[in-house]
Design a protein around this motif. Sequence first.
Motif, PDB file in Angstrom:
ATOM      1  N   HIS A 100       0.807  -1.221   0.000  1.00 57.15           N
ATOM      2  CA  HIS A 100       0.000   0.000   0.000  1.00 57.15           C
ATOM      3  C   HIS A 100       0.843   1.275   0.000  1.00 57.15           C
ATOM      4  CE1 HIS A 100      -4.239  -1.319   0.569  1.00 57.15           C
ATOM      5  NE2 HIS A 100      -3.643  -2.426   0.960  1.00 57.15           N
ATOM      6  N   PHE A 101       2.016   1.254   0.668  1.00 56.94           N
ATOM      7  CA  PHE A 101       2.767   2.498   0.873  1.00 56.94           C
ATOM      8  C   PHE A 101       4.192   2.467   0.327  1.00 56.94           C
ATOM      9  CE2 PHE A 101      -0.254   1.898   4.405  1.00 56.94           C
ATOM     10  CZ  PHE A 101      -1.089   2.977   4.154  1.00 56.94           C
ATOM     11  N   GLY A 102       4.683   1.321  -0.040  1.00 63.00           N
ATOM     12  CA  GLY A 102       6.035   1.223  -0.584  1.00 63.00           C
ATOM     13  C   GLY A 102       7.089   1.043   0.481  1.00 63.00           C
ATOM     14  N   ASP A 103       7.270   2.043   1.335  1.00 69.63           N
ATOM     15  CA  ASP A 103       8.264   1.964   2.398  1.00 69.63           C
ATOM     16  C   ASP A 103       7.778   2.789   3.595  1.00 69.63           C
ATOM     17  OD1 ASP A 103       8.582   4.572   1.538  1.00 69.63           O
ATOM     18  OD2 ASP A 103      10.514   4.232   0.578  1.00 69.63           O
ATOM     19  N   VAL A 104       8.637   2.886   4.610  1.00 71.50           N
ATOM     20  CA  VAL A 104       8.254   3.602   5.827  1.00 71.50           C
ATOM     21  C   VAL A 104       7.994   5.080   5.539  1.00 71.50           C
ATOM     22  CG1 VAL A 104       9.003   4.315   8.124  1.00 71.50           C
ATOM     23  CG2 VAL A 104       9.450   1.992   7.352  1.00 71.50           C
ATOM     24  N   THR A 105       8.817   5.667   4.672  1.00 73.27           N
ATOM     25  CA  THR A 105       8.611   7.078   4.325  1.00 73.27           C
ATOM     26  C   THR A 105       7.242   7.285   3.689  1.00 73.27           C
ATOM     27  OG1 THR A 105      10.982   7.465   4.020  1.00 73.27           O
ATOM     28  CG2 THR A 105       9.477   9.000   2.933  1.00 73.27           C
ATOM     29  N   GLY A 106       6.861   6.383   2.815  1.00 75.05           N
ATOM     30  CA  GLY A 106       5.543   6.479   2.198  1.00 75.05           C
ATOM     31  C   GLY A 106       4.433   6.353   3.214  1.00 75.05           C
ATOM     32  N   LEU A 107       4.597   5.429   4.151  1.00 71.23           N
ATOM     33  CA  LEU A 107       3.594   5.232   5.203  1.00 71.23           C
ATOM     34  C   LEU A 107       3.470   6.478   6.072  1.00 71.23           C
ATOM     35  CD1 LEU A 107       1.672   3.504   6.902  1.00 71.23           C
ATOM     36  CD2 LEU A 107       3.687   2.562   8.056  1.00 71.23           C
ATOM     37  N   LEU A 108       4.603   7.033   6.518  1.00 68.87           N
ATOM     38  CA  LEU A 108       4.574   8.224   7.367  1.00 68.87           C
ATOM     39  C   LEU A 108       4.005   9.425   6.604  1.00 68.87           C
ATOM     40  CD1 LEU A 108       7.991   7.946   9.241  1.00 68.87           C
ATOM     41  CD2 LEU A 108       5.712   7.449  10.118  1.00 68.87           C
ATOM     42  N   SER A 109       4.301   9.515   5.324  1.00 66.87           N
ATOM     43  CA  SER A 109       3.791  10.628   4.528  1.00 66.87           C
ATOM     44  C   SER A 109       2.272  10.569   4.407  1.00 66.87           C
ATOM     45  CB  SER A 109       4.439  10.618   3.136  1.00 66.87           C
ATOM     46  OG  SER A 109       5.849  10.777   3.235  1.00 66.87           O
TER      47      SER A 109
END
Length: 253
Positions: A100-109
């Motif tokens: 869904h988000f790719g990586d942690v940065t994507g999730l936090l964004s």
Amino acid sequence: MAGPNAAKLADSSRTRSGARKSVAKSVVARKTGVSAPKKPRAGGAAAHKTDRDTPYHHGDLHEALLQAAKRVAERDGFTGLSLRAVAREAGVSHAAPAHHFGDVTGLLSELAAVGFKKFSEQLGAATCNETSGESVAARKASAYVAFARDNPCLFQLMFRGERLDHDRPALREASEAAFIKLASVVAARRHEDVAPDHLTLEQAADIARIWSMVHGFAMLYLDGRLAPIMDGLPPGSTEEALLAAMLTPDSPK
């Protein structure tokens, strides 16, 4: 002529021969596997499937993962937040957050984008029946600090640029919408339209000044640094009253 003993010997021989044939048949039956088929046990391979092997059914997995990330961050801090930790919190496979988000940065964004949307809604609802520009500004500033107080983890994430991808569409759109709400505070104080993408120098200075003041106040509040100031005020004084006084234009001397 055969006597009685010969008859007995013949009967004994036939008995032993029959017994040998029965044993032989039993051995052949075991070798050829003609025994009845075994019924599958209730705890077979299908029963050993784990939750990870079965698809996660949820009305909105994207939202469920964001809420799980928020809980992990509030409990363990952002240093303890990982895709695997979020997957465990949400009860889904480890691959789901990455999908869904790719990586942690994507999730936090994406989580910060959710924060900015809530933030905008709270600022937008803060005007109520106020008519004067100063009163509107004070209400919006109070809403700004209230959001920080009620959502400290999310608030600090929203303004931590090093952990976010500001080119992500959801975050960019949500933060720009929040900035428009912030600019409306200045518009109310100045009694004029303020277009965030076409500012005068005076308007830009007002936005920077009020934003710095209110955001700084919110951070001081979260860090507990307002205590010495509040301790010196008369009993019953509140942080909200202090913030409103900061936003009140100085009276001519």
